[in-house]
Write a protein that holds these residues in place. Structure first.
Motif, PDB file in Angstrom:
ATOM      1  N   ALA A 187      14.911  11.911  31.953  1.00 50.11           N
ATOM      2  CA  ALA A 187      15.608  11.140  30.920  1.00 50.11           C
ATOM      3  C   ALA A 187      15.303   9.666  31.101  1.00 50.11           C
ATOM      4  N   ALA A 188      14.999   8.993  29.997  1.00 53.15           N
ATOM      5  CA  ALA A 188      14.649   7.574  30.082  1.00 53.15           C
ATOM      6  C   ALA A 188      15.015   6.881  28.771  1.00 53.15           C
ATOM      7  N   GLY A 189      15.009   5.564  28.807  1.00 50.13           N
ATOM      8  CA  GLY A 189      15.231   4.767  27.611  1.00 50.13           C
ATOM      9  C   GLY A 189      14.176   3.683  27.536  1.00 50.13           C
ATOM     10  N   LEU A 190      13.852   3.229  26.336  1.00 50.84           N
ATOM     11  CA  LEU A 190      12.822   2.203  26.190  1.00 50.84           C
ATOM     12  C   LEU A 190      13.020   1.414  24.909  1.00 50.84           C
ATOM     13  N   THR A 191      12.398   0.247  24.853  1.00 53.09           N
ATOM     14  CA  THR A 191      12.324  -0.539  23.630  1.00 53.09           C
ATOM     15  C   THR A 191      10.881  -0.968  23.422  1.00 53.09           C
ATOM     16  N   LEU A 192      10.510  -1.129  22.146  1.00 51.30           N
ATOM     17  CA  LEU A 192       9.168  -1.616  21.828  1.00 51.30           C
ATOM     18  C   LEU A 192       9.188  -2.323  20.479  1.00 51.30           C
ATOM     19  N   GLU A 193       8.119  -3.044  20.210  1.00 48.32           N
ATOM     20  CA  GLU A 193       7.962  -3.698  18.913  1.00 48.32           C
ATOM     21  C   GLU A 193       7.684  -2.638  17.853  1.00 48.32           C
ATOM     22  N   GLU A 194       8.258  -2.813  16.666  1.00 48.72           N
ATOM     23  CA  GLU A 194       8.060  -1.823  15.599  1.00 48.72           C
ATOM     24  C   GLU A 194       6.580  -1.652  15.259  1.00 48.72           C
ATOM     25  N   SER A 195       5.816  -2.719  15.381  1.00 46.30           N
ATOM     26  CA  SER A 195       4.390  -2.650  15.069  1.00 46.30           C
ATOM     27  C   SER A 195       3.618  -1.755  16.035  1.00 46.30           C
ATOM     28  N   ASN A 196       4.211  -1.472  17.196  1.00 51.79           N
ATOM     29  CA  ASN A 196       3.543  -0.623  18.194  1.00 51.79           C
ATOM     30  C   ASN A 196       3.954   0.847  18.102  1.00 51.79           C
ATOM     31  N   TYR A 197       4.840   1.172  17.150  1.00 54.83           N
ATOM     32  CA  TYR A 197       5.404   2.523  17.112  1.00 54.83           C
ATOM     33  C   TYR A 197       4.336   3.607  16.953  1.00 54.83           C
ATOM     34  N   GLU A 198       3.498   3.495  15.952  1.00 57.14           N
ATOM     35  CA  GLU A 198       2.502   4.545  15.698  1.00 57.14           C
ATOM     36  C   GLU A 198       1.503   4.661  16.847  1.00 57.14           C
ATOM     37  N   ALA A 199       1.081   3.504  17.375  1.00 58.04           N
ATOM     38  CA  ALA A 199       0.136   3.535  18.506  1.00 58.04           C
ATOM     39  C   ALA A 199       0.789   4.192  19.718  1.00 58.04           C
ATOM     40  N   PHE A 200       2.062   3.858  19.956  1.00 56.16           N
ATOM     41  CA  PHE A 200       2.771   4.481  21.076  1.00 56.16           C
ATOM     42  C   PHE A 200       2.907   5.980  20.866  1.00 56.16           C
ATOM     43  N   LYS A 201       3.298   6.361  19.665  1.00 50.00           N
ATOM     44  CA  LYS A 201       3.510   7.783  19.367  1.00 50.00           C
ATOM     45  C   LYS A 201       2.233   8.576  19.642  1.00 50.00           C
ATOM     46  N   ASN A 202       1.103   8.045  19.233  1.00 47.87           N
ATOM     47  CA  ASN A 202      -0.174   8.743  19.436  1.00 47.87           C
ATOM     48  C   ASN A 202      -0.596   8.749  20.904  1.00 47.87           C
ATOM     49  N   LYS A 203      -0.373   7.630  21.578  1.00 46.96           N
ATOM     50  CA  LYS A 203      -0.762   7.576  22.997  1.00 46.96           C
ATOM     51  C   LYS A 203       0.121   8.494  23.832  1.00 46.96           C
ATOM     52  N   PHE A 204       1.405   8.503  23.546  1.00 48.73           N
ATOM     53  CA  PHE A 204       2.317   9.383  24.286  1.00 48.73           C
ATOM     54  C   PHE A 204       1.922  10.845  24.096  1.00 48.73           C
ATOM     55  N   GLU A 205       1.605  11.210  22.875  1.00 49.96           N
ATOM     56  CA  GLU A 205       1.150  12.576  22.598  1.00 49.96           C
ATOM     57  C   GLU A 205      -0.109  12.910  23.386  1.00 49.96           C
ATOM     58  N   SER A 206      -1.054  11.982  23.413  1.00 49.72           N
ATOM     59  CA  SER A 206      -2.318  12.213  24.115  1.00 49.72           C
ATOM     60  C   SER A 206      -2.100  12.382  25.618  1.00 49.72           C
ATOM     61  N   ILE A 207      -1.253  11.527  26.194  1.00 49.44           N
ATOM     62  CA  ILE A 207      -0.994  11.592  27.635  1.00 49.44           C
ATOM     63  C   ILE A 207      -0.339  12.914  27.998  1.00 49.44           C
TER      64      ILE A 207
END
Length: 568
Positions: A418-438
């Motif tokens: 379990a974890a929590g995080l914050t990020l810039e909205e502009s990074n959402y799609e890039a994060f979503k794709n990178k997290f999926e790949s990892i």
């Protein structure tokens, strides 16, 4: 959802036999102990007879001597102390414990819980500014602070000292606090590193009490708060945690604390196990921080007037009801989003809506994980950023996966699951794709199928009242000491088996083996009746429990999964 069943196999059965002989117990009980890494007479004694005397010396924790010296100095010099903690159960119980304890030594103590929405998780600049405005000299941060490097430096500029009591994983560098108490520090050799935040706070109180030459038993009065935190924070129920939880539960059930008593009355239960605390008490405490403010929970837990405590508890109960309605609605919306985006085949679930209530996204992430069983993140808007709660599946470290995405994350923290995080909205799609790949490239596909671990195969004739009495002594249960789950084969359902409950979701029946029949309940298994015939031979995994009805107590099997046996 299909589940995989895994037996906890023991390679050397001779060890089972030897332990059984030394303890004068059955090999089945010996097997259960060895599955919990208990292999000697002394370890078994400590397991079945937890003793407060077996708690570790708090001064074995790195920086404990420095922390105690600074707190005592603050007390002796009449300095003002802020007790600061997170807004979840572990944080609010930590603050309640430390504030209540310090108020027996000084009247210069205030409690502070950050606002979930205005400040976010952990130590905040606003909290430090508030401390400066109130001329606070020392902040004791509990269940947070291990990564608050910039905030601790900011406090230092304002001549405010920090003592940190945390249990989360440290980063590469530690904050420059007066003392950093965290058993997960690489340079900390404390014998047990799985304490929750409230547990670390308890060790600090224990050490202060010892240094002042006061009765150590006085701090044991706070173990009910520690037990609630241990259960709710899902830390291992082993070693020191098990001792603390064992005695804390005694206090819970003795109704020793006014605020806790008022809260327990809202649940309508007479007695409580750790599981009851997790599912009945913890959510109510959490609801204050989710729906209003975590300080409401601290006020309740510290209140000594029963009328005021009852009023606080009723308000928190209302918060919990609203929380339940909100998380149900958002869960349905998130499930529909996954379907609409046609993302069922992904290795992760990452969903977002700007209007989702930040206070329940962690619960929603857990619900989605239960439905799809894959690492899950639920995002919502938080100021000009996006905030998320992450949940994982057993065996996969979501914290490490987030660490690999750190270039796209502003800040994150938490645990393996379990974890929590914050990020810039502009990074959402890039994060979503990178997290999926990892996750896709690192997870064992087997981990995406829910696992039920069972101890060994058992015959129904061996499930007796005597066995159940021994199994009850394995409590309190929790991670690494879960309630024993067993496997049985060549079973039949009785002719009166039926689906019960709302929408006929649950299975109520008797399991029969060689003319031995035992009542059973299978939550969420009502549809099994459509898949089997009366002639099918079945196998099942289950726990053993007591069912009280009309003042009679009988054994009952709680079926975790059941299926038709394959022909060999």
């Amino acid at each position: 959802m299909m589940k995989r069943w895994t037996e906890k196999k023991i390679d050397n059965h001779e060890v089972v036999k030897q332990l059984a002989e030394s303890l004068n117990v059955s090999e089945e009980i010996s097997h259960l102990l060895i599955n919990r890494n208990i292999k000697t007479f002394d370890e078994a004694r400590q397991f079945f007879r937890p003793q407060l005397e077996d708690l570790h010396d708090p001064f074995l924790m790195k920086d404990m001597d420095v922390a105690v010296k600074r707190v005592i100095s603050a007390i002796e010099n009449n300095e003002k102390i802020m007790v600061y903690g997170d807004y979840d159960v572990d944080g609010t119980t930590s603050v309640s414990l430390m504030s209540s304890y310090l108020k027996t030594l000084t009247d210069k103590v205030i409690s502070y819980i950050p606002d979930r929405y205005a400040e976010g998780y952990g130590v905040s600049y606003k909290g430090i500014d508030t401390a400066a405005e109130q001329n606070i000299d020392l902040i004791i941060a509990l269940d947070c602070g291990i990564k608050a490097i910039d905030k601790v430096a900011y406090a230092k500029e304002k001549n405010i000292d920090f003592v940190i009591c945390d249990h989360h994983r440290p980063g590469e560098n530690l904050p420059e606090a007066v003392a950093v108490l965290d058993p997960k520090r690489d340079d900390c050799h404390y014998p047990y590193d799985e304490l929750c935040g409230c547990g670390v706070g308890f060790k600090l109180a224990q050490a202060i009490q010892e240094k002042l030459g006061l009765s150590e038993r006085k701090v044991y009065h706070y173990l009910d708060l520690v037990a609630i935190a241990i259960g709710s924070d899902i830390v291992p129920m082993t070693g020191e945690n098990r001792i603390l939880a064992y005695y804390g539960l005694k206090l819970v059930n003795a109704r020793k604390r006014t605020g806790v008593t008022a809260l327990l009355e809202q649940t309508k239960r007479k007695s409580f196990t750790i599981t009851d605390l997790v599912f009945s008490v913890g959510p109510r405490i959490n609801a204050a921080g989710r729906m209003r403010h975590g300080l409401e929970a601290v006020n309740l837990l510290c209140e000594n007037n029963i009328e005021k405590a009852t009023s606080f508890a009723e308000e928190i109960n209302q918060d919990n009801s609203f929380r339940q309605e909100t998380d149900k609605q958002i869960t349905n919306e998130a499930l529909q989003q996954i379907i609409d985006l046609q993302e069922e085949d992904r290795f992760t679930n990452v969903v977002y809506h700007e209007n989702w209530h930040k206070g329940v996204i962690g619960i929603v992430a857990s619900r989605l994980t239960e439905t799809y069983y894959k690492p899950t993140l639920v995002f919502t808007k938080s100021g000009d950023k996006l905030a998320a709660s992450a949940r994982s599946v057993t065996g996969f470290d979501v914290y490490n996966a987030l660490e690999e995405c750190s270039d796209l994350i502003e800040q994150f923290g938490g645990h393996k699951y379990a974890a929590g995080l914050t990020l810039e909205e502009s990074n959402y799609e890039a994060f979503k794709n990178k997290f999926e790949s990892i996750v896709k490239n690192s997870i064992d596909p087997d981990l995406l199928v829910p696992e039920i671990q069972y101890e060994f195969e058992i015959e129904l004739k061996n499930i007796t009242d005597k066995m159940n009495r021994i199994l009850k002594q394995f409590a309190p249960f929790g991670p690494q000491n879960m309630k024993p789950t067993f496997y049985a084969s060549h079973l039949k359902l009785d002719p009166y088996a039926k689906a019960v409950g709302k929408d006929s979701k649950h299975l109520k029946c008797k399991l029969i083996q060689d003319n031995i029949a035992i009542s059973a309940i299978g939550f969420g298994l009502g549809d099994i009746l459509e898949k089997i015939s009366k002639d099918d031979h079945l196998e099942a995994v289950f726990t053993i429990e007591e069912n009280e009805w009309n003042n009679q107590v009988n054994l009952q099997l709680n079926i975790k999964d059941i299926r038709v046996m394959t022909q060999s």
